[in-house]
Design a protein around this motif. Structure first.
Motif, PDB file in Angstrom:
ATOM      1  N   TRP A 180      12.550   3.529  24.826  1.00 10.79           N
ATOM      2  CA  TRP A 180      12.612   4.777  24.071  1.00 10.79           C
ATOM      3  C   TRP A 180      12.194   4.572  22.617  1.00 10.79           C
ATOM      4  O   TRP A 180      11.721   5.505  21.968  1.00 10.79           O
ATOM      5  CB  TRP A 180      14.007   5.388  24.164  1.00 10.79           C
ATOM      6  N   ASN A 181      12.393   3.363  22.103  1.00  9.93           N
ATOM      7  CA  ASN A 181      11.876   3.065  20.772  1.00  9.93           C
ATOM      8  C   ASN A 181      10.364   3.214  20.754  1.00  9.93           C
ATOM      9  O   ASN A 181       9.783   3.793  19.829  1.00  9.93           O
ATOM     10  CB  ASN A 181      12.258   1.628  20.371  1.00  9.93           C
TER      11      ASN A 181
ATOM     12  N   GLU B 123      20.974   0.932  12.860  1.00 11.74           N
ATOM     13  CA  GLU B 123      20.134   0.142  13.762  1.00 11.74           C
ATOM     14  C   GLU B 123      20.161  -1.335  13.371  1.00 11.74           C
ATOM     15  O   GLU B 123      20.164  -2.218  14.233  1.00 11.74           O
ATOM     16  CB  GLU B 123      18.702   0.661  13.773  1.00 11.74           C
TER      17      GLU B 123
ATOM     18  N   MET C  72      21.406   5.246  23.558  1.00 11.51           N
ATOM     19  CA  MET C  72      21.377   4.130  24.508  1.00 11.51           C
ATOM     20  C   MET C  72      21.966   2.863  23.898  1.00 11.51           C
ATOM     21  O   MET C  72      22.636   2.079  24.580  1.00 11.51           O
ATOM     22  CB  MET C  72      19.938   3.860  24.962  1.00 11.51           C
ATOM     23  N   LEU C  73      21.720   2.651  22.598  1.00 14.28           N
ATOM     24  CA  LEU C  73      22.336   1.518  21.915  1.00 14.28           C
ATOM     25  C   LEU C  73      23.853   1.637  21.945  1.00 14.28           C
ATOM     26  O   LEU C  73      24.567   0.657  22.219  1.00 14.28           O
ATOM     27  CB  LEU C  73      21.860   1.462  20.462  1.00 14.28           C
TER      28      LEU C  73
ATOM     29  N   VAL D 157      17.152   6.059  21.686  1.00 18.90           N
ATOM     30  CA  VAL D 157      17.321   4.789  20.970  1.00 18.90           C
ATOM     31  C   VAL D 157      18.781   4.572  20.584  1.00 18.90           C
ATOM     32  O   VAL D 157      19.441   3.642  21.051  1.00 18.90           O
ATOM     33  CB  VAL D 157      16.425   4.738  19.716  1.00 18.90           C
ATOM     34  N   TYR D 158      19.325   5.464  19.756  1.00 23.02           N
ATOM     35  CA  TYR D 158      20.654   5.221  19.207  1.00 23.02           C
ATOM     36  C   TYR D 158      21.766   5.530  20.210  1.00 23.02           C
ATOM     37  O   TYR D 158      22.793   4.851  20.237  1.00 23.02           O
ATOM     38  CB  TYR D 158      20.814   6.032  17.919  1.00 23.02           C
TER      39      TYR D 158
ATOM     40  N   VAL E   1      16.580   0.936  25.434  1.00 23.98           N
ATOM     41  CA  VAL E   1      16.424   1.196  24.000  1.00 23.98           C
ATOM     42  C   VAL E   1      15.006   0.828  23.563  1.00 23.98           C
ATOM     43  O   VAL E   1      14.357   1.562  22.815  1.00 23.98           O
ATOM     44  CB  VAL E   1      17.463   0.397  23.183  1.00 23.98           C
TER      45      VAL E   1
END
Length: 750
Positions: A588-589, A483, A629-630, A626-627, A585
């Motif tokens: 969702w974070n 991240e 979508m990143l 998060v990850y 992101v």
């Protein structure tokens, strides 16, 4: 900047000092593995080496991918520790009931039951481990319970069990079956036996088992309260700090046209395109495996009537589903690093393209080789210890065999070299971007180095030690430094587009990373409350995991800044959808990592919820939300720059964006969360074993919620297929608007 750097390194040094100290305490106070378990009459129930050998049998069959141990693992089969413990308790109570009152336990009066339960608690909770002889002495009644449980599990693995998605013939060797039972017994023993000179078990009274008074400890309640206090205090300080900072413009002067329009991709940058094809392909395969895995929870060993488990058992499909998620997300991020390397240095280093291609080949070998090895291991086709080296290690998210693990590590260091030599060349030039590039190389080194934690255990390492190091990989490698790397990459991309100032990017990245790692490093310990660890681990994990949530409370500001960037000038419209994936992101974070994460992280909550469907609520919404979508955002950003002279069919991306996000939200809210909350009620009311039992999970109400998952899964899968086809369509031209360009000032059209 000097103060920010001091803060950053202070957090790193102090946090790892605390995490290392906690590791030493875990080594010192882990539950002992007795060489022998004997009855008071001298009968040897478990022989030397049987417990560790049983752990290896469990690993080779898929380990945490089929059921769980101490709450860590899959959700369809039971938690074997809790299941063994409850079955042993019921057997003993029934035997005593027949001997003393002529009836099974559930037929006795409340007074008679209370007498037997008090006797059972004394029997089970008393620690009879003898350090001098490295042995445990038990009452003969426990040997009878062991034999009864052995018969049950032998039937389960030999003849198969549909509710647990275990095919017939999974394990038939009587010796291995007894070793497996010995391992299950030991995990249950550690969960029900008090620590020396203490009144709590090695697993801090987990799981909830009313029959022996396994209830939450005082520490679980107290440190939950402290975690909430630290959360509120941290939020207050961060909001105050954020409000005190001057509001800076996005950039000194936003360009009138795309500053990258004249860029010509280097050979190595063009070579990264195939990485994104692999990302799209692995994403699709992961979804297929997820659909099959979820459906096994309804039909057990069949997929709409097809006996698919004969070829693809649940252990395999779930392994591939979780592992491929790590693979495709990491591939997207690594490819973004390879793409940015030459952009950072301003030149193409010698043999850079060759290195990118070699790394790509190594990636394919590791992915395919590990998947084949895992299938062979679960199917029992690997002899001797080859399951550990080429097959299935049995530990969730670190399932791949040791050889493939080493191959992946070598690949990460090759990636670090390819990216690092570009970054170091740029750092030597100096300039305003030096801080950003320094953070870039620190995060890249961490990505290469922290995967080494997965090599810190061997075939027979104590489970508590494995769990300590495994979460270094899952939490620190995946959730931590990846991240940080993504944050730096996004800031660099926006700076290249001249949408934000380099000075602003430098300070914001360094500050955000420091705040994130303040809770994130020591917060790793919140995964280890009940893994045979001392109470100090619970205290540290509770407080620092609460601090992990603090920066997520102002995530809306980050989302709004990204939205402002997407609207800042007309030419930025072509980057709108990659930027909006970064906005998702942030959403969702807040929801997945923040709300759903804190829902299960406090000790008292996790005591009842660990390993229930509340865990995949957090896992899906945080890991993918998060990850994932990143990864998608980074992929689309790189591809957008590579195809900067072409217009995209943005409606395709728009459709994919909303269906992926909407499908994920429906999957969580319509199915996973309701089931998890129902299980939590069952865990509190009746005991953890019941929340994970086939009786409960196949009840009519729960089955309805399982089927409702098909709605979200279908919408999500459609969006993923469209996204993957779009990525492949860029190469064929089908995803481009022919003969059109978004930049009227370009000299030539591609």
């Amino acid at each position: 900047m000097r103060k920010l750097w001091i803060g950053f390194w202070s957090v790193i040094i102090l946090s790892f000092a605390v995490l290392g100290w906690a590791g030493i305490k875990i080594y010192q106070e882990k539950p002992p593995i007795p060489a022998r378990v004997v009855t008071t009459e001298g009968v040897e129930m478990i022989m030397e080496g049987d417990i560790t050998a049983g752990q290896n049998v469990w690993q080779s069959l898929g380990g945490m991918e089929v059921g769980s141990i101490w709450g860590h693992g899959g959700y369809v089969a039971p938690d074997w520790s809790a299941d063994w413990l409850h079955r042993e308790c019921v057997f003993i109570l029934n035997a005593w009931g027949q001997d003393n009152f002529g009836a099974d336990f559930d037929k006795l009066t409340a007074e008679q039951q209370a007498v037997l339960q008090a006797r059972l608690k004394s029997l089970m909770r008393t620690n009879t481990y003898d350090e001098a002889t490295n042995s445990v002495k038990i009452d003969p009644i426990r040997q009878q319970a062991f034999d009864d449980n052995l018969k049950h599990y032998s039937d389960l693995y030999t003849n198969g069990n549909t509710p647990y998605s275990i095919p017939a013939g999974t394990l038939t060797d009587p010796t291995k079956l007894r070793q497996l039972a010995s391992f299950y017994f030991w995990t249950s023993w550690a969960a029900s036996t008090n620590r020396p000179n203490d009144d709590i078990t090695y697993t801090s009274n987990w799981p909830h088992e009313p029959l022996i008074d396994n209830v939450p400890t005082g520490d679980a309640i107290i440190w939950t309260g402290f975690s909430i206090i630290f959360l509120l205090g941290g939020i207050g300080l961060l909001v105050w700090y954020h409000a005190s900072q001057p509001k800076e413009p996005l950039a000194e002067r936003i360009p009138a046209s795309d500053p990258l329009i004249a860029d010509k991709p280097t050979p190595s940058q063009l070579a990264t395109i195939k990485y994104f094809w692999v990302v799209a392909g692995l994403f699709l395969v992961q979804i297929i495996m997820g659909v099959i895995t979820a459906h096994y929870g309804v039909e057990g060993n069949e997929f709409y009537g097809i006996p698919l488990a004969e070829w693809l058992p649940y252990a395999v499909t779930r392994t591939w589903h979780t592992q491929l998620g790590i693979f495709w997300i990491a591939t997207a991020w690594l490819a973004a690093g390879l793409y940015i390397g030459p952009a950072v240095s301003g030149f193409e280093p010698k043999f850079q393209r060759l290195g990118v291609n070699v790394l790509f080949g190594a990636l394919i070998v590791v992915v395919v080789g590990s998947m084949v090895g895992e299938w062979l291991s679960v199917k029992g086709m690997l002899s001797g210890d080859s399951w550990f080296y080429f097959g299935h290690q049995g530990y969730e998210y670190v399932d791949l065999g040791r050889v493939w693990q080493i191959g992946l590590l070598i690949g990460l260091f090759l990636w670090l070299y390819l990216v690092g030599r570009n970054v170091f060349a740029a750092i030597r030039k100096g300039g305003e971007q030096k801080t950003l590039l320094t953070m870039f190389i620190i995060s890249a080194i961490a990505i290469g180095g922290f995967y080494m934690a997965g090599l810190m255990w061997g075939k027979g390492t104590h489970l508590s030690i494995v769990e300590y190091w495994r979460w270094w990989v899952v939490h620190l490698w995946v959730e931590g430094f990846f991240e940080v790397f993504a944050t730096v990459v996004i800031a660099f991309m926006f700076a290249r587009l001249q949408l934000i100032r380099i000075a602003t990017a430098n300070s914001s990245v360094l500050f955000a990373t420091t705040i994130f790692l303040t809770g994130g490093i020591v917060g790793t310990l919140h995964h280890l409350y009940f893994s045979g660890t001392p109470t100090a681990v619970m205290a540290l994990g509770a407080v620092f995991s609460a601090l992990e949530v603090v920066p997520l409370t102002i995530i809306g500001f980050e989302a709004w800044d990204n939205i402002r960037l997407s609207r800042s000038t007309p030419w930025v419209a072509k980057y709108r959808w990659p930027i909006l994936f970064f906005v998702s992101v942030a959403f969702w974070n807040m929801l997945g990592a923040g709300l759903f994460g804190f829902m299960i992280n406090p000790p008292i909550a996790l005591y009842y919820m660990q390993g229930l469907n509340t865990t995949p609520v957090h896992a899906h919404s945080a890991l993918f939300g998060v990850y994932g979508m990143l990864g998608i955002g980074l992929m689309l950003f790189c591809l957008r720059i590579l195809y900067v002279r072409n217009d995209w069919k943005d409606n395709v991306i728009k459709f994919s964006f909303w269906t992926i996000n909407g499908g994920l939200l429906a999957m969580v809210l319509l199915s996973l969360l309701p089931i998890g909350l129902l299980q939590t009620w069952a865990s509190v009311e009746h005991g953890y074993w019941f929340a994970r039992s086939a009786e409960f999970l196949y009840s009519p109400t729960v089955q309805v919620f399982k089927w409702l998952r098909a709605i979200g899964d279908t919408v999500f899968a459609v969006g993923a297929v469209v996204l993957s086809l779009f990525v492949f369509g860029l190469a064929t031209g089908h995803s481009l608007l022919k003969g059109r360009s978004t930049d009227k000032n370009q000299i030539s059209k591609k």
